[in-house]
Structures are given as structure tokens and as C-alpha cells.
Write a protein that holds these residues in place. Structure first.
Motif, PDB file in Angstrom:
ATOM      1  N   SER A 270      10.802  38.069  56.163  1.00 13.67           N
ATOM      2  CA  SER A 270       9.527  38.718  55.865  1.00 13.67           C
ATOM      3  C   SER A 270       9.424  40.086  56.525  1.00 13.67           C
ATOM      4  N   ILE A 271      10.128  40.275  57.638  1.00  7.02           N
ATOM      5  CA  ILE A 271      10.156  41.577  58.308  1.00  7.02           C
ATOM      6  C   ILE A 271      11.152  42.508  57.619  1.00  7.02           C
ATOM      7  N   ALA A 272      12.355  42.007  57.338  1.00  7.89           N
ATOM      8  CA  ALA A 272      13.396  42.838  56.742  1.00  7.89           C
ATOM      9  C   ALA A 272      13.004  43.364  55.370  1.00  7.89           C
ATOM     10  N   ILE A 273      12.247  42.585  54.614  1.00  2.64           N
ATOM     11  CA  ILE A 273      11.873  43.012  53.257  1.00  2.64           C
ATOM     12  C   ILE A 273      10.960  44.226  53.304  1.00  2.64           C
ATOM     13  N   GLN A 274      10.356  44.510  54.468  1.00  6.18           N
ATOM     14  CA  GLN A 274       9.494  45.682  54.596  1.00  6.18           C
ATOM     15  C   GLN A 274      10.275  46.990  54.527  1.00  6.18           C
ATOM     16  N   LEU A 275      11.600  46.905  54.566  1.00  7.51           N
ATOM     17  CA  LEU A 275      12.404  48.117  54.408  1.00  7.51           C
ATOM     18  C   LEU A 275      12.259  48.715  53.016  1.00  7.51           C
ATOM     19  N   GLN A 276      11.579  47.997  52.110  1.00  2.85           N
ATOM     20  CA  GLN A 276      11.268  48.580  50.808  1.00  2.85           C
ATOM     21  C   GLN A 276      10.494  49.878  50.959  1.00  2.85           C
ATOM     22  N   VAL A 277       9.726  50.013  52.045  1.00  5.96           N
ATOM     23  CA  VAL A 277       8.897  51.204  52.236  1.00  5.96           C
ATOM     24  C   VAL A 277       9.745  52.440  52.530  1.00  5.96           C
ATOM     25  N   PRO A 278      10.628  52.420  53.560  1.00  3.59           N
ATOM     26  CA  PRO A 278      11.483  53.595  53.733  1.00  3.59           C
ATOM     27  C   PRO A 278      12.407  53.831  52.541  1.00  3.59           C
ATOM     28  N   PHE A 279      12.863  52.769  51.890  1.00  7.75           N
ATOM     29  CA  PHE A 279      13.676  52.951  50.692  1.00  7.75           C
ATOM     30  C   PHE A 279      12.882  53.670  49.605  1.00  7.75           C
TER      31      PHE A 279
ATOM     32  N   TRP B  95      25.302  38.587  57.304  1.00 10.10           N
ATOM     33  CA  TRP B  95      25.615  38.916  55.912  1.00 10.10           C
ATOM     34  C   TRP B  95      24.426  38.583  55.008  1.00 10.10           C
ATOM     35  N   TYR B  96      23.776  37.462  55.273  1.00 12.74           N
ATOM     36  CA  TYR B  96      22.639  37.047  54.457  1.00 12.74           C
ATOM     37  C   TYR B  96      21.417  37.918  54.723  1.00 12.74           C
ATOM     38  N   LEU B  97      21.265  38.376  55.954  1.00 12.90           N
ATOM     39  CA  LEU B  97      20.199  39.327  56.245  1.00 12.90           C
ATOM     40  C   LEU B  97      20.441  40.631  55.489  1.00 12.90           C
ATOM     41  N   GLY B  98      21.708  41.002  55.352  1.00 12.98           N
ATOM     42  CA  GLY B  98      22.054  42.178  54.561  1.00 12.98           C
ATOM     43  C   GLY B  98      21.633  42.031  53.108  1.00 12.98           C
ATOM     44  N   LEU B  99      21.734  40.819  52.564  1.00 13.27           N
ATOM     45  CA  LEU B  99      21.290  40.585  51.194  1.00 13.27           C
ATOM     46  C   LEU B  99      19.784  40.807  51.056  1.00 13.27           C
ATOM     47  N   VAL B 100      19.024  40.406  52.078  1.00 12.41           N
ATOM     48  CA  VAL B 100      17.579  40.622  52.066  1.00 12.41           C
ATOM     49  C   VAL B 100      17.276  42.120  52.096  1.00 12.41           C
ATOM     50  N   VAL B 101      18.049  42.882  52.878  1.00 13.11           N
ATOM     51  CA  VAL B 101      17.866  44.333  52.946  1.00 13.11           C
ATOM     52  C   VAL B 101      18.142  44.964  51.585  1.00 13.11           C
ATOM     53  N   VAL B 102      19.195  44.533  50.914  1.00 14.59           N
ATOM     54  CA  VAL B 102      19.486  45.048  49.569  1.00 14.59           C
ATOM     55  C   VAL B 102      18.372  44.666  48.604  1.00 14.59           C
ATOM     56  N   ALA B 103      17.827  43.461  48.755  1.00 14.95           N
ATOM     57  CA  ALA B 103      16.693  43.043  47.929  1.00 14.95           C
ATOM     58  C   ALA B 103      15.500  43.968  48.139  1.00 14.95           C
ATOM     59  N   ALA B 104      15.304  44.435  49.373  1.00 17.72           N
ATOM     60  CA  ALA B 104      14.224  45.387  49.652  1.00 17.72           C
ATOM     61  C   ALA B 104      14.462  46.697  48.914  1.00 17.72           C
ATOM     62  N   LEU B 105      15.708  47.142  48.867  1.00 21.18           N
ATOM     63  CA  LEU B 105      16.045  48.356  48.117  1.00 21.18           C
ATOM     64  C   LEU B 105      15.733  48.178  46.635  1.00 21.18           C
ATOM     65  N   ILE B 106      16.103  47.039  46.077  1.00 22.00           N
ATOM     66  CA  ILE B 106      15.841  46.777  44.667  1.00 22.00           C
ATOM     67  C   ILE B 106      14.340  46.764  44.395  1.00 22.00           C
ATOM     68  N   PHE B 107      13.558  46.197  45.318  1.00 23.89           N
ATOM     69  CA  PHE B 107      12.113  46.126  45.100  1.00 23.89           C
ATOM     70  C   PHE B 107      11.483  47.513  45.107  1.00 23.89           C
TER      71      PHE B 107
ATOM     72  N   GLY C  83      10.564  43.127  65.103  1.00 27.17           N
ATOM     73  CA  GLY C  83       9.474  43.109  64.139  1.00 27.17           C
ATOM     74  C   GLY C  83       8.451  44.197  64.413  1.00 27.17           C
ATOM     75  N   SER C  84       8.136  44.377  65.679  1.00 29.71           N
ATOM     76  CA  SER C  84       7.170  45.418  66.054  1.00 29.71           C
ATOM     77  C   SER C  84       7.694  46.804  65.695  1.00 29.71           C
ATOM     78  N   LEU C  85       8.972  47.056  65.992  1.00 26.41           N
ATOM     79  CA  LEU C  85       9.565  48.346  65.650  1.00 26.41           C
ATOM     80  C   LEU C  85       9.544  48.585  64.140  1.00 26.41           C
ATOM     81  N   THR C  86       9.906  47.571  63.379  1.00 24.10           N
ATOM     82  CA  THR C  86       9.919  47.716  61.923  1.00 24.10           C
ATOM     83  C   THR C  86       8.534  48.039  61.393  1.00 24.10           C
ATOM     84  N   LEU C  87       7.523  47.306  61.872  1.00 24.33           N
ATOM     85  CA  LEU C  87       6.162  47.532  61.393  1.00 24.33           C
ATOM     86  C   LEU C  87       5.632  48.893  61.826  1.00 24.33           C
TER      87      LEU C  87
END
Length: 279
Positions: free
Chosen positions: A77-86, A128-140, A254-258
Motif C-alpha cells: 500500500s505504501i509502494a503503490i504510492q510511487l504512482q505519484v512521482p511516476f 523482486w515482488y516488491l519491484g513488481l508492485v513498483v512497476v504496477a505503480a508506474l502502469i497506474f 512509509g513516512s518518507l514515501t508519504l
């Protein structure tokens, strides 16, 4: 945001009984069956909706839920927030939007937060699986651009026809990459089916029916800050419902990401956007 935040923990229950692609294909099939009889055909938009179905159904959700098989709901739920910088990076590339040093700093902080989470001993096994979530954030982030390109369309109609197109894609991928689909369906408990129902009814139908009009109607800097609440509810649901540990690395990362995401999103709206929102 509550619905989306709880979705990470609910999805983990479903992934205990269904493989990721099968889970997603059943989700979109349920959405199509529930909505299709009540919506009109969006003639003239089918090509754009097909592209959206590939982005969401064929790429974003498979990557996201495959990652969730080995990543805690809180971390996802934290990693998917990378959709914003993407999204900011894509806006700079596609629309020549000037990033500026503040958004550049926000991007660095948000990516740094995810790196802190990924470096935690508990997360290293599933990096590796966390990386998949990061790529999912890019796609979103690309998905949001496609939604704006589609323009004004009824949210239920969009979800229905996107699901009609996405379900066969996911079924095909499941048949190619997974096994034991029939056995999983037969053995599934009420928790497994309840997870699919929650994702189909609450996440796909209710929340997106609310979100699509907001994305089209209001400037991004007015709607996207609300997504900062998603990881808050995601972390809470992971801890309270799944018993996931709330580690120091999770809190710091999480705090840094937010904070980084907030720096990117919470800024003064351009004058043209302010005028648009006033109308």
C-alpha cells in the motif's frame, strides 16, 4: 480511500485460495456480469477502453497481485504510492510540464522511502515482488492519463466494458502461467469468494465509479492528495486484520514515501487549473 486501503488486506485473503491471474479474471468476470445488463455500449470509445483494459487488467492488476503474494499488504500500500512521482515524470515527458526542484526533491524522498522498506530483512526475501508492485505503480500512472484521454463517459459503462475486455486477457494468461484453476474454484471458502466480491463490488464498481469523474472533473493537484490516505488504511488493515508487524523500517520508509508524495502533490495549483475548478 478507505475502500482502496482495505483492499490490500482483503486481497491477501483471496490470494491464499486463488492464484493471482485466476483471482483477477474472476473479479473482472463478476464485474462484467453485474454491470453489463444495465449499461449502454460506449460507441466510439471502444478502442480507448480496450487500451485501458490492457493497462489495468492485463498489466497493472496482474503485477500488483503477483507482488502481493510475497509482499505485506502494508508495504504494498505504501509502494503503490510511487504512482505519484511516476505521474510527474510522465507529465514532464508528455506535456513538457516543468518539474522544479521541489517535485524533484519529493521524488527522491518517496523513492528513498521505498528503498528503506525494501532493505528491511523481512522484505529482502520478497524484493523482486516488491519491484513488481513498483512497476504496477508506474502502469497506474499511465492509466490515469488514459482515463483523461477517454473523456466523459459513465463510470459504470466504463467499468463494465473494461471488465468484459480484461477478463479474457486474464483467463488466457492464467491458463498459460498457472495450474489447478478448477481445483482452486471447487475448494474456495467463503473468505476466498468474499475477497473477490469485495474487489468486484466495492473496489471496482463503487470506488472507481466515484474516482473516474473526479479525475476528469478536477485538477490532478486537487484529487491526488486524497490518495495519501490509502497507505494509512492499508497499513492499519495489514496490522489489524493480518497481524503484519509494524517495524521501524516500515514506519520510517512509509513516512518518507508519504512525505515525498505530499511534496509532489500539495502545491499551488496553476492559474489555469484554478480557473477550471472554479467553473
Amino acid at each position: 480511500m478507505v475502500i482502496w486501503g482495505l483492499n490490500f488486506a482483503v486481497a491477501k485473503y483471496g490470494l491464499r485460495e486463488f492464484s493471482p491471474m485466476l483471482l483477477m479474471s474472476l473479479r473482472f468476470a463478476m464485474v462484467a456480469v453485474m454491470l453489463l445488463p444495465f449499461v449502454a455500449v460506449p460507441w466510439g470509445r471502444m478502442k480507448e477502453i480496450l487500451v485501458l483494459s490492457v493497462l489495468l487488467g492485463g498489466l497493472h492488476f496482474p503485477l500488483m497481485f503477483t507482488g502481493l503474494t510475497r509482499v505485506d499488504a502494508a508495504a504494498a500500500s505504501i509502494a503503490i504510492q510511487l504512482q505519484v512521482p511516476f505521474s510527474s515524470i510522465l507529465a514532464a515527458i508528455l506535456y513538457k510540464d516543468k518539474l522544479g526542484w521541489r517535485r524533484g526533491l519529493g521524488m527522491a524522498i518517496s523513492f528513498g522511502g521505498v528503498i528503506v522498506i525494501a532493505g528491511e530483512p523481512r522484505a529482502l526475501d520478497g524484493s523482486w515482488y516488491l519491484g513488481l508492485v513498483v512497476v504496477a505503480a508506474l502502469i497506474f500512472s499511465i492509466v490515469n492519463i488514459q482515463i483523461r484521454r477517454i473523456g466523459s463517459i459513465n463510470g459504470f459503462s466504463l467499468n463494465a466494458w473494461m471488465s468484459v475486455m480484461a477478463a479474457p486477457q486474464l483467463i488466457a494468461v492464467s491458463l498459460l502461467m498457472e495450474t489447478g484453476q478448477i481445483e482452486q474454484i471447487r475448494a474456495a471458502s467463503w473468505l476466498g469468494w468474499g475477497s473477490i466480491a469485495y474487489m468486484a463490488i466495492m473496489v471496482t464498481i463503487v470506488s472507481y465509479a466515484l474516482w473516474y469523474p473526479l479525475v476528469r472533473r478536477y485538477p490532478v493537484n486537487q484529487t491526488m492528495p486524497w490518495t495519501l490516505l490509502v497507505p494509512v488504511f492499508g497499513v492499519l488493515s495489514g496490522v489489524l486484520l493480518l497481524g503484519e508487524p509494524l517495524t521501524p523500517a516500515m514506519v520510517v520508509g512509509g513516512s518518507l514515501t508519504l512525505v515525498g508524495v505530499a511534496v509532489i502533490m500539495i502545491r499551488k495549483a496553476p492559474k489555469q487549473n484554478q480557473n477550471q475548478s472554479a467553473t
